[in-house]
Structures are given as structure tokens and as C-alpha cells.
Design an enzyme around this catalytic site. Structure first.
Site, PDB file in Angstrom:
ATOM      1  N   ASP A   1      13.304  -5.744   2.756  1.00 31.52           N
ATOM      2  CA  ASP A   1      12.072  -4.985   2.935  1.00 31.52           C
ATOM      3  C   ASP A   1      10.906  -5.847   2.452  1.00 31.52           C
ATOM      4  OD1 ASP A   1      11.211  -2.561   3.863  1.00 31.52           O
ATOM      5  OD2 ASP A   1      11.431  -1.493   1.977  1.00 31.52           O
TER       6      ASP A   1
ATOM      7  N   HIS B   1       9.821   9.707   0.276  1.00 31.36           N
ATOM      8  CA  HIS B   1      10.836   9.374  -0.723  1.00 31.36           C
ATOM      9  C   HIS B   1      11.143  10.583  -1.609  1.00 31.36           C
ATOM     10  CE1 HIS B   1       9.398   5.311   0.319  1.00 31.36           C
ATOM     11  NE2 HIS B   1      10.597   4.903  -0.063  1.00 31.36           N
TER      12      HIS B   1
ATOM     13  N   ASP C   1      15.144   5.085   8.294  1.00 38.21           N
ATOM     14  CA  ASP C   1      14.670   4.791   6.951  1.00 38.21           C
ATOM     15  C   ASP C   1      15.817   5.132   6.005  1.00 38.21           C
ATOM     16  OD1 ASP C   1      13.003   4.028   4.879  1.00 38.21           O
ATOM     17  OD2 ASP C   1      11.340   5.301   5.498  1.00 38.21           O
TER      18      ASP C   1
ATOM     19  N   LYS D   1       7.885   0.022  11.892  1.00 36.83           N
ATOM     20  CA  LYS D   1       8.177   1.289  11.213  1.00 36.83           C
ATOM     21  C   LYS D   1       6.862   2.031  10.930  1.00 36.83           C
ATOM     22  CE  LYS D   1       8.398  -0.869   6.615  1.00 36.83           C
ATOM     23  NZ  LYS D   1       9.263  -1.299   5.504  1.00 36.83           N
TER      24      LYS D   1
END
Length: 598
Positions: A130, A242, A315, A229
């Protein structure tokens, strides 16, 4: 079951034929389909998983938390995890867990590949990370670190975006990393977005699209897969996926005009992978399911409407946004049914792996559907040359990662992206500050936790850079929530200085940082504010007469800011987002395109 030799022979010569983003010839496609046909069901299930690995070595975990995580999965090392679950991909997440230095990363990558290929019929693993640059960097120095996406947006140069992808890709490839979860294709139209923000190129869909496409082409030229993304677009959320379940209220027409534009550009550029978002978009699917689990969004919009037939990766599946409605055994099955190909970082690989296997055996998930995902993954691996050359080696690591030419390119980009928002004094402009008389400079302000690989906190990096430019600079970190005593100490120190540079980080109307800046201004000393993350800080600092936006607090951005403050280079950045007024957010303080120079 085909042997490793058979697999590699079947893939031999395909790389040149496929090309980055290009379709396979009929004969090559038949070979890849034969590989899929020769795989066991367990091998196919493993291919769709991208798992975290724990430890800095493939064979010997070197920390207690790595051992504990591996033990929960019933294995003793990263190599054993790859062997047992036959995973098609792994992901590196942080310095603490995987990425200490380039040579170590290359050795870890090769250790993972050896474990994957040791099994009969084993296939090379797609190693991912990432590495967005800016606020999100999983591999730190000595790797070259670039300014983040919003800074690139401030530069407005597709050539710079392509250079970032090319150099970052070359360095990742030298370390055995062949897929990067970058660029962010979200259009950040909400200044309060808690998760995207400066990770986005900006608020203009066409400008974001141009930079997304350019960065994708840079990665393609390096031989690393770019991943756009977060589809269908995470740029207008008030919740971090998250920790919660964001809802996007855009209409279908708004989505087409705003969110879809950069993803269309990525598809047109031949992007290798697209990552889904754990967000709810009722106008696109009113089922209540997050986009990652939505057949109308993944298959209907991305596959059919946008015409994308490359790899789709979720994700991370351990995020709250995708776990709100279904258990960890259902999420991976539903994601595959929606049309995704790679299942990233399930919270319990053992549970997820067995759930997918059971779904195929029970007939809920047809094996042809699984085969389609495996085939897409193999096409990508072949296109990247992994079926022929799976190992990175260490011979070229030291001369590639952090090469002087790469660092110089990053410095140049940082200079071109630094944005001067305000520069007005009672007797002319505040900036640049002249180092000719070696003035005493206080560098105070916020010291947020920095991304991996920075050499120190922002105040220290800025003070060092200003000293090297001829100032007598002293660092006084005050934190992001300074107490009254800390503010008083900073004010006293400012009284002994000729000028003050103060770093700010996410200032709000009632922030103690705002009080700090106001007290420093009251000393009568020239004060230069440096917005270390969001350019929106300036709206809460009405008394400031000089303010720079760096869009991140990494070394490369801070060194460029120092050169701008000292007048060694002129600021050239232009806001890629509008800055709303603090007292009336419906009105604009600074529009897109605002930026001053010397």
C-alpha cells in the site's frame, strides 16, 4: 496436477505477447486455461486470497506478535502460511511487521515465492503493498518517498504523476513487490473526509482522472501493477470505512459526473487492478450492502457499464465497513458472488478460506465463477512476468532503491507542488525569509506521527533543513493539542527569535493549535504557518500573513517547504481543492487553482 516446470513452461513467452494491460492471444489464453483446468479446487480457492504475512523473514518470525498471529492460523512462519493456504497473493503493511530495509524486503519476497513454488503445481505469489506516498507509505527510507496525491494534484502535472509511478514501481519491483494499491482515484469533495482527504489528487474529477491515468501508465512502464481505488468512489464520506459504514448520497447522475470519471480514465489507461470500497451507495444499489459485496456495483457498473475485465480486489476485509451486516465466513463468499477476484486480508484467513471452499462444494458459488477469477489473476501474473521470473534477487536492490536520481526527482516534484496560500505583511510580503544575516528562527508546532521512513518529527526536519539553508533554527515541538504551559513556552521562545515557523495539523475553530498561532502572532514576530496535512487549516487562522500548504509531513515535502521559505526556490503549487470559509462553509475562501509565487 501440473508440476512447477509445467506451469512455467505453459507461461513461457507470454509476457511479450500480452503486454501491460493488453489481451492475450488465443493460443496464450488456451495455455492459461489449461493451467486453471489442472488446478485442484483447493489451489483455486487459495489463488483468490491476498493475505498478510507476519515477520520480516519468510521462515523465522522475529517478533512475539508475528508468532502469535501465525499461531492463530495454525502455522509457524510466512512460508508455512503460503504453503498451507496456497494463497495467490500476500501484502506487506508496515515497517514494524514486514519492511525494515530494501534487501530484507527482497529476501522476504523471494522466501515467499520459494514457499509457493515448493508445492506440486505451485504458482508464484503476487506480492502487494500500500505505497501511496505522502500519508500512506508502507516501505520507508532508503526507498524514495514522493509527495502524496493531493500535492501531485497541486502540481497539476501528468508528467510528474507518471514519474512517480515509474520510479516507485521500479523500486518496488527491485524488492519483489509487483502490485501497488495506488493510485487513489477518489474525488475528494468533502473537506471533512476522515479517511481520504490528502490521499486524493483533488476535487476536480477531470484533473483527478488525468493524474490517475498518468500514474497508472508510470507503474505499467515499471512492470508493477497499479490498483485504482476505491470504487465506486470514497471521496464524499464523513465516516472512515476502517471503523464504520459510510453512506454516499450521490444520485446516479452525480456519480457519473463526479466519481466515475477517474475510474473511466483508469480503465481506458489499461489499469491492472481496481479496488472496491466498503461504502453504501443507495442510488447504485439499494440493497443495503456495501459496494464490495454488491453485484449491481461490481458486476453491473464496473464490469458491464465501464467495460472493465481486469482484476478486482477488495479493500481489506478486516475493516468495519464490510463487517457490519455479515459474519467473517459470509463476507468472502458474497464478495466473490458480487464479482471480485482477490480477497484482501480477511480477519481470519482460516475461516475465510474454508468458507469459500465450502461454498463451492455446496454449489452456492459455482466453480466456473471461481475459475473466472483465477484466470484473471493468472493473466495479471503472466503479464507481469511472474510465471517466468518469480524471484527478485538482491543484486539490483542497492543501486535501484533510493537511487540519487530518484531522490532528486522526488525533490523536484515536491518543490513544484508546495503551495503558497497567503503572503501579505504590513510592510510588504512576509516570504521569503532571507538567511543572509543568519537570523534566529523558531520552528514550533504540531508533530503528528509520521509515515514510515521519515527521519524525524516535522519540527526537527524543518529546523534541520532551515539550518542547512543558513538560519540559526531551533525546534520546539508543541504537539497537536498543546497545553497552556506548552503554548507559554513557545511564546517565550518566540521572543528570542527573529521569525517563527509553525507547523499546523488539522486545525479546527476550537483547536489549541489555533490558540498557539494567535499567541505567536501577538509577539509581533513574523510568523509563517505550514499546513502539514490539510490546506483547510488556513481557514481557521485568519491572522496569519504567510502560509504554505505541503499536503503531508514527510521529509521530502518539509525540505521543499524550507527551500520555499528561504527563497531558494519559488512556490509553484495551486490548490487542487477549494478551501471553504470557517464561518460559512458554503462560501469559498480560496478556490481551486489559487496559489501565489515570488
Amino acid at each position: 496436477m501440473p508440476s512447477r516446470r509445467t506451469v512455467l513452461a505453459a507461461g513461457a513467452g507470454l509476457t511479450a505477447a500480452l503486454g501491460a494491460g493488453g489481451p492475450a492471444r488465443a493460443g496464450d489464453e488456451r495455455r492459461l486455461r489449461r493451467i486453471v483446468a489442472g488446478m485442484t479446487l483447493e489451489d483455486k480457492v487459495g489463488q483468490v486470497f491476498v493475505s498478510r504475512v507476519f515477520g520480516h523473514s519468510a521462515t523465522a518470525p522475529d517478533a512475539a506478535d508475528a508468532e502469535a498471529n501465525l499461531r492463530e492460523l495454525g502455522v509457524r512462519s510466512a512460508a508455512e502460511l503460503v504453503e498451507r493456504y496456497r494463497v495467490g497473493g500476500v501484502v506487506y503493511f508496515s515497517w514494524a511487521h514486514n519492511t525494515r530495509d530494501p534487501r530484507q524486503v527482497a529476501e522476504l519476497s523471494d522466501g515467499v515465492q520459494r514457499a509457493a513454488l515448493a508445492r506440486p503445481g505451485g504458482l508464484p505469489v503476487l506480492v502487494a503493498t500500500d505505497q501511496e506516498h505522502g500519508a500512506v507509505c508502507r516501505i520507508g527510507r532508503p526507498a524514495t518517498l514522493f509527495p502524496g496525491a493531493m500535492a501531485i494534484g497541486a502540481g497539476g502535472s501528468p508528467a510528474d504523476a507518471r514519474t512517480l509511478g515509474l520510479i516507485a514501481g521500479r523500486e518496488l519491483r527491485a524488492m519483489g513487490v509487483r502490485q501497488d494499491y495506488s493510485p487513489v482515484a477518489d474525488v475528494n469533495v468533502d473537506p471533512a473526509n476522515p479517511v481520504i482527504g490528502v490521499r486524493s489528487f483533488g476535487a476536480g474529477p477531470r484533473a483527478v482522472a488525468d493524474l490517475v491515468a498518468a500514474e497508472v501508465r508510470g507503474y505499467q512502464a515499471s512492470g508493477v501493477a497499479a490498483t485504482a481505488k476505491h470504487f465506486p468512489g470514497h471521496g464524499d464520506t464523513a465516516v472512515d470505512s476502517h471503523t464504520g459504514f459510510p453512506v454516499i448520497t450521490h444520485s446516479r447522475a452525480e456519480w457519473e459526473a463526479l466519481d466515475a470519471v477517474p475510474f473511466r480514465a483508469a480503465v481506458a489507461a489499461g489499469v491492472d487492478a481496481i479496488m472496491t470500497a466498503h461504502i453504501l451507495v443507495p442510488a447504485l444499489d439499494d440493497s443495503g450492502d456495501p459496494a464490495t459485496l454488491s453485484h449491481p456495483i461490481v458486476t453491473g457498473l464496473l464490469r458491464e457499464h465501464l467495460g472493465y475485465d481486469g482484476v478486482v480486489v477488495t479493500d481489506a476485509l478486516d475493516m468495519a465497513g464490510v463487517r457490519t451486516r455479515y459474519g467473517d465466513d459470509r463476507v468472502p463468499v458474497l464478495a466473490l458472488k458480487a464479482g471480485v477476484d482477490q480477497l484482501l486480508n480477511p480477519p481470519d484467513l482460516r475461516v475465510a478460506w474454508h468458507a469459500v471452499l465450502a461454498a463451492v462444494r455446496d454449489g452456492e458459488l459455482g466453480e466456473p465463477r471461481l475459475d473466472a477469477s483465477v484466470l484473471r489473476i493468472l493473466r495479471l501474473k503472466e503479464r507481469l512476468g511472474l510465471l517466468d521470473r518469480p524471484y527478485a534477487g538482491t543484486a539490483g536492490v542497492d543501486r535501484t532503491v533510493g537511487a540519487p536520481a530518484h531522490r532528486a526527482a522526488a525533490d523536484g516534484i515536491a518543490e513544484r507542488t508546495t503551495t503558497l496560500l497567503v503572503n501579505e505583511g504590513t510592510e510588504g510580503t512576509v516570504l521569503p525569509l532571507s538567511p543572509r544575516t543568519r537570523p534566529r528562527l523558531l520552528v514550533a508546532g504540531a508533530d503528528p506521527a509520521s509515515p514510515s521512513g521519515t527521519t524525524g518529527p516535522p519540527t526537527g526536519v524543518l529546523a534541520t533543513a532551515m539550518t542547512e539553508l543558513g538560519f540559526a533554527a531551533t525546534a520546539l515541538p508543541t504537539g497537536v493539542a498543546p497545553s497552556d504551559a506548552v503554548i507559554a513556552r513557545a511564546v517565550a521562545a518566540a521572543g528570542e527569535a527573529d521569525a517563527v515557523v509553525v507547523g499546523t495539523y488539522d486545525v479546527t475553530a476550537d483547536s489549541a493549535q489555533r490558540t498557539l498561532v494567535e499567541r505567536l502572532l501577538a509577539t509581533g514576530r513574523p510568523v509563517v504557518a505550514v499546513a502539514l496535512r490539510n490546506p483547510y487549516d488556513i481557514a481557521h487562522l485568519p491572522g496569519v500573513r504567510a502560509c504554505l500548504a505541503t499536503y503531508c509531513w514527510t521529509d521530502v515535502a518539509l525540505r521543499a517547504a524550507a527551500r520555499v521559505i528561504a527563497g531558494a526556490v519559488a512556490p509553484r503549487g495551486r490548490l487542487p481543492v477549494p478551501v471553504p470559509r470557517a464561518d460559512d462553509p458554503a462560501r469559498t475562501l480560496f478556490p481551486i487553482g489559487h496559489g501565489l509565487s515570488y
